[in-house]
Every structure is written in C-alpha cells, then in structure tokens.
Write a protein that holds these residues in place. Structure first.
Motif: not given
Length: 314
Positions: A139-140, A153, A160, A229, A231
């Motif tokens: 999920h992202g 993420t 997002k 990545v 977050e």
C-alpha cells in the motif's frame, strides 16, 4: 508467480504453433533458463536439461538436416521421449517432418518464431525473468522524481496521494497510486501499478482522477526501479526526529536494502518540496557526496583548529 503455463507464454510472445500438445495449459515453466539441444541432436544426452524450453536455431537446424534419415529418427525420438516443455524453432525455419511425427506420438509442442536465435533467447529470458520474479503488493504511492523511483508509504489519510499530485504538477511522474506491485529483478526491485488502476489516482473530496488525461502522457510512467522509500507520518510532538542525517536508515523489500526516510507531516510543511530535496540528496549520496558527513567533518576540523590555537596561546 513461480511458474508460467505454456499457453500463456505462447500468447504473450506471439509464437506460431506448428503442433500443439493437448496439455499446454498444464505445462509449467518455472525456470528462466533455456537450452539449445545441439549436443542432443549429436547423440549426447547425459546432463540433458530437458525441463527447459528447447531452442533450435540455424546451427542446430542445419546440423540436423545433414544427418542420415535413420539417425534423424533416432535422435528426435529420443529427444522427444523426455518431458520437454516445447521446442521453439527460430528464424521461421521449417519444422522437419520427423519432429512433427514424434511431437504427435509423444504429445510435445512445436513452436516457431520469426526472430533470430540470439534475439529470441534474450527476449524469452527477459520475459521469464519478469514473470517468474518474486513479487509483493504494498500500500503506497510510487512516483518518479528527478529520475529516481520514490515509494511513498504511510497510514491512510496522511497525504500520500496529495503529495504525489503536487509532484506531478511540478513535472514529475506517477507510476502507481494506492497499490504498488513490486518485483525483484536480479539485484533491483521494480514497481508498477495493477493494470486495472494504472494512471488513476484517488483524492479525498474529489474522487478518482485520470492523471494521463489531466496532465498528459508525460505525467505517467508504466514502471520504475525503487531507489528510496519515504514514510510519511503524522507529526508527533513527543518523538525525536533526525535533524542531521548521519544515521542512515534502510528498509528491506524482497531481500533488497533500500534507503528509507521518515518525514513528519503537519500543516504548513511543503511535503512535495521535501520529497524533491530528499531525491536530490539521495542522488548526491549515490554519487559520493554526503552533506551531513561534510558538515560533521568541517565541525571536527574547526574543533581541532581551536584546540591547536589554544595550546599555542598556552
């Protein structure tokens, strides 16, 4: 997937079927290796990699054509007695009658392609590497920023998609929103969107957006390698966030370590701009320059200099 069926491979690679076995939807190919059966046509069957697709190119075809008729029958019968997935003949070369005869007897499939042997082998291996690659869905949101794949993420509602939309307005590209399909291809991981939602984005309060129609084909991309990545999390007043960047954090996806940043989100912070800066900074690190280490070195040098000056005065 850990295998691809023969009928799926035939469809995807647009191969011509010369003779079709009655079980092509059950024949499973689970290795990206192929075999050119030159040694088998010469009569050597020790270590025969029969579980691979058998590719017949110019060399194998003309060698087989030069054999005595009885030898042809013996070699092909023995080769087709093994449970080979299929034989693929390159360069649109003709299938020998002996091949078709034993393909029918042994229930083996014979295929043909117009590509040269080398080109087809490369195409086939790349295809098998892709479809057999380890895969997960996360999920992202995946975007391309300055040529780098950034996977955003975080919890639902953290922003997002809104951040990705702002990045698209700034000239960057969307790969996937909400669901990102990730595959490991050799030592890299590659992300794409599920076909059904490709180029679509959900923005709360507006609904579904077609990014390709709104911003043009230059605003979307089918896939991208994941280089970082990020977050996003709601700002926590009680949490101590990294302010220097010396402690590098990584996350592991399909066995590959990827640089990771945690960016707190709160009103007034331009998250899209921060993602842009993070992408630029990560590129600098890849090229060998780390701003945090450079500042740390300057501070260290200044401290050493002051210590020397202090001892001189002493």
């Amino acid at each position: 997937m850990d295998y691809v069926t023969l009928d799926k491979l035939i469809e995807d690679l647009n191969l011509e079927t010369i003779y079709c076995a009655d079980n092509i939807n059950k024949v499973k190919i689970n290795k990206s290796d192929v075999n050119r059966p030159g040694l088998q046509l010469a009569g050597y069957f020790d270590y025969f990699a029969y579980e691979r697709l058998q590719i017949i190119g110019n060399v194998e075809w003309y060698y087989f054509d030069s054999l005595d008729e009885q030898v042809k029958l013996e070699r092909i019968e023995k080769m087709f007695s093994y449970p080979i997935p299929a034989v693929v003949i390159a360069r649109d070369l003709e299938a020998f009658p002996e091949m078709i005869q034993f393909a029918k007897e042994k229930n083996r499939t014979i295929l043909r392609t117009e590509y040269s042997t080398t080109k087809f082998v490369n195409l086939l291996i790349n295809y098998l590497d892709d479809v057999l690659a380890p895969e997960i869905t996360v999920h992202g949101v995946l975007v391309e920023v300055y040529g780098m794949g950034i996977l955003l993420t975080g919890k639902s509602g953290v922003g997002k998609s809104e951040t990705a939309l702002e990045l698209i307005k700034r000239g960057h590209r969307l790969i996937a929103d909400d669901a990102v399909e990730i595959k490991r291809v050799e030592d890299d991981i590659r992300g794409t969107a599920p076909e059904i939602i490709r180029h679509f984005m959900e923005i709360r309060g507006i609904g579904i957006l077609d990014i390709e129609r709104l911003y043009g084909v230059g605003a979307v991309k089918k896939w991208e390698f994941i280089d970082m990545v990020i977050e996003l999390e709601f700002w926590d007043e009680n949490k101590e966030y990294d302010r220097i960047g010396l402690d590098e954090e990584y996350t592991e996806i399909l066995g590959i370590k990827i640089p990771k940043l945690v960016i707190p989100v709160r009103p007034g912070r331009n998250t899209a701009m921060i993602v842009e800066v993070a992408a630029r900074n990560n590129r600098q690190k890849i090229l060998g320059y780390n701003a945090a280490k450079e500042l740390g070195e300057r501070v260290k040098n200044e401290i050493d200099k002051r210590k020397k000056d202090y001892h001189k005065v002493d």
